[in-house]
Design an enzyme around this catalytic site. Structure first.
Site, PDB file in Angstrom:
ATOM      1  N   LYS A 127       0.825  -1.212   0.000  1.00 15.40           N
ATOM      2  CA  LYS A 127       0.000   0.000   0.000  1.00 15.40           C
ATOM      3  C   LYS A 127       0.855   1.256   0.000  1.00 15.40           C
ATOM      4  O   LYS A 127       0.513   2.252  -0.631  1.00 15.40           O
ATOM      5  CB  LYS A 127      -0.954   0.014   1.196  1.00 15.40           C
ATOM      6  CG  LYS A 127      -2.111  -0.954   1.050  1.00 15.40           C
ATOM      7  CD  LYS A 127      -3.194  -0.635   2.060  1.00 15.40           C
ATOM      8  CE  LYS A 127      -4.364  -1.602   1.935  1.00 15.40           C
ATOM      9  NZ  LYS A 127      -5.377  -1.387   2.977  1.00 15.40           N
ATOM     10  N   LYS A 164      -9.784 -14.006  -9.038  1.00 17.58           N
ATOM     11  CA  LYS A 164     -10.941 -14.019  -8.145  1.00 17.58           C
ATOM     12  C   LYS A 164     -11.876 -12.861  -8.461  1.00 17.58           C
ATOM     13  O   LYS A 164     -11.426 -11.796  -8.868  1.00 17.58           O
ATOM     14  CB  LYS A 164     -10.444 -13.862  -6.692  1.00 17.58           C
ATOM     15  CG  LYS A 164     -10.612 -15.127  -5.874  1.00 17.58           C
ATOM     16  CD  LYS A 164     -10.026 -14.978  -4.504  1.00 17.58           C
ATOM     17  CE  LYS A 164     -10.970 -14.303  -3.540  1.00 17.58           C
ATOM     18  NZ  LYS A 164     -10.453 -14.339  -2.151  1.00 17.58           N
ATOM     19  N   LYS A 168     -14.235  -6.512  -6.282  1.00 10.79           N
ATOM     20  CA  LYS A 168     -14.920  -5.263  -6.621  1.00 10.79           C
ATOM     21  C   LYS A 168     -13.989  -4.258  -7.283  1.00 10.79           C
ATOM     22  O   LYS A 168     -14.432  -3.335  -7.931  1.00 10.79           O
ATOM     23  CB  LYS A 168     -15.609  -4.666  -5.403  1.00 10.79           C
ATOM     24  CG  LYS A 168     -14.661  -4.259  -4.306  1.00 10.79           C
ATOM     25  CD  LYS A 168     -15.413  -3.636  -3.154  1.00 10.79           C
ATOM     26  CE  LYS A 168     -14.494  -3.318  -2.012  1.00 10.79           C
ATOM     27  NZ  LYS A 168     -13.897  -4.461  -1.331  1.00 10.79           N
TER      28      LYS A 168
END
Ligand code: TRP
Length: 334
Positions: A115, A197, A200
């Protein structure tokens, strides 16, 4: 002991919409968990502010998520649902645990490295402290089991380390939690790229069926799912990942074993009717969930009452733990 059930703590970030992968995966395993354990469920809204965000969106997404989880079957009469930010104790415990955590251990966390690469120079200290807050979330409630995905396992390891460290340094205080690897339900892949997978954040949103999608949109997405140039419906994840994914979706939505699902479509010589059947099954599953969600999302009073209930229960547990930790840490209690 009044209640000797094991405590299962589930935390999720309030990031918008739930999809079919969530519904058929983790969410579907709650049903059994709720029966067997003392289940606490919270929205990690304080973790959500470790990345750039818009306050109004956070507020809306948090309530929206609560409505969606309840619509999916998380029954607030049988488990506690609360918001992390509403409980006094998470950040208090985080501080105490932070004082036992070497900075290097946090800097080496995979999620922090990934991140912070994205955010660059402006990476905030909150992101570095993210795993300590997560450890506090878990230890605050004496959780025995924590259902998490692969990406969060390292954080559970840190939590265990910190629990053991505190227990050894002062005296036995925290339950050392385990990751919960129950049946995690079906693993649903992206409709347009069935080797990934369903997620979203997929760049191609046609890959993702949301529980808030209308019947028409669900049908469109499923009918345009990527398959292969063949025409027989057989389960072959390596060579026919698209068809395998649709078979998994069909079996999971209808609660059938895979072999029964495969049997149903044996002998078809075109994918079209198969896709129609999968679309019908998914619509039958999601339609009532969507209706319930829309109704709940409009009933703020009910949502607040659920969160209020959860808050009272969670705060009681948190108070007990914080009192104990503060005493052992040497803080004066007057
Ligand atoms: N970090 C978790 C995630 O992104 C969410 C989370 C925060 C959590 N605190 C937790 C999960 C405590 C389990 C227990 O998925």
């Amino acid at each position: 002991m009044v209640d000797s059930k094991k405590i299962v703590l589930t935390g999720v970030q309030p990031t918008g919409k739930l999809h079919l992968g969530n519904l058929l995966g983790a969410v579907s395993s709650w049903e059994r968990m709720i029966d067997e354990y003392d289940c606490l469920f919270f929205l990690a809204d304080q973790h959500a502010i470790t990345m750039p965000y818009v306050p109004a969106d956070l507020r809306k997404n948090t309530l929206d998520c609560v409505a969606q989880y309840i619509a999916c079957g998380l029954d607030p009469t049988r488990c506690k649902i609360f918001l992390q930010s509403q409980i006094i104790g998470h950040t208090e415990l985080m501080w105490v645990l932070g004082c036992l955590t070497p900075i290097g251990q946090l800097e080496r966390m995979t999620q922090f490295k990934d991140k912070s690469k994205k955010v660059g120079e402006s990476v905030c200290s909150g992101l570095l402290f993210y795993p300590v807050l997560m450890a506090a979330d878990i230890l605050l409630y004496n959780a025995d089991l924590v259902p998490v995905g692969e990406d969060q396992k390292q954080h559970i390891e840190l939590t265990r380390d910190l629990a053991i460290k505190f227990n050894n340094a002062f005296s036995p205080t925290f339950t050392v939690p385990e990751p919960y690897i129950g049946s995690t339900g079906a693993r649903i892949m992206a409709l347009q790229s069935p080797s990934n997978k369903m997620s979203k954040s997929d760049a191609n949103q046609n890959s993702v069926v949301y529980i808030t999608d209308t019947d028409d949109i669900i049908r469109k997405k499923l009918m345009s799912a990527v398959t292969d140039s063949g025409n027989s419906v057989t389960y072959d994840p390596d060579n026919k990942p698209g068809i395998a994914n649709l078979l998994n979706i069909y079996a999971a939505t209808k609660n059938l074993s895979l072999s029964v699902a495969v049997e149903e479509f044996a002998g078809l010589s075109s994918y079209q009717p198969f896709k129609q059947a999968v679309a019908d099954a998914v619509i039958a599953k999601i339609h009532p969930i969507r209706e319930r969600y829309l109704q709940l999302a409009n009933d703020k009073e009910y949502l607040y009452s659920v969160l209020h209930d959860g808050r009272l229960d969670a705060q009681k547990r948190a108070n007990r733990m914080i009192a104990k930790v503060y005493r052992k840490s040497g803080f004066v209690n007057e």
